[in-house]
Design a protein around this motif. Structure first.
Motif: not given
Length: 98
Positions: A1-9, A17-22, A46-49, A73-75
């Motif tokens: 997840m982390k490397s994928n997250f880095k690519t996204i941001i 990025v919206d850090f949330h819980a159900t 881009k909005i990422v949950k 996040f910007k670049e």
């Protein structure tokens, strides 16, 4: 997840990025607000949950202590952070000012 997250941001498009819980009530009220932000801004954001219960290491990495917490996040650089629920206009203003 982390490397994928880095690519996204690292994107040229700003990423909210919206850090949330159900189980989080305020998170549930923030979700439709973020949908409105996305429909208003379209490709400008881009909005990422991120579910903190499913991604505890990522949440810890960004020192997310409470939910909801939004990070912009910007670049790849974090330019803004806010815990709690904001109204659509405030979120759009923050995105546009960064």
């Amino acid at each position: 997840m982390k490397s994928n997250f880095k690519t996204i941001i690292d994107s040229k498009t700003p990423v909210l990025v919206d850090f949330h819980a159900t189980w989080c009530g305020p998170c549930k009220s923030l979700a439709p607000i973020l949908e409105q932000v996305k429909s208003d801004l379209g490709d400008k954001i881009k909005i990422v949950k991120i579910d903190v219960d499913k991604n505890p290491l990522l949440a810890a990495n960004y020192q997310v202590k409470g939910v909801p917490t939004m990070l912009l996040f910007k670049e790849g650089m974090q330019v803004w952070r806010q815990s709690g629920v904001l109204q659509k206009e405030e979120i759009i203003r923050v995105i546009n000012s960064n």
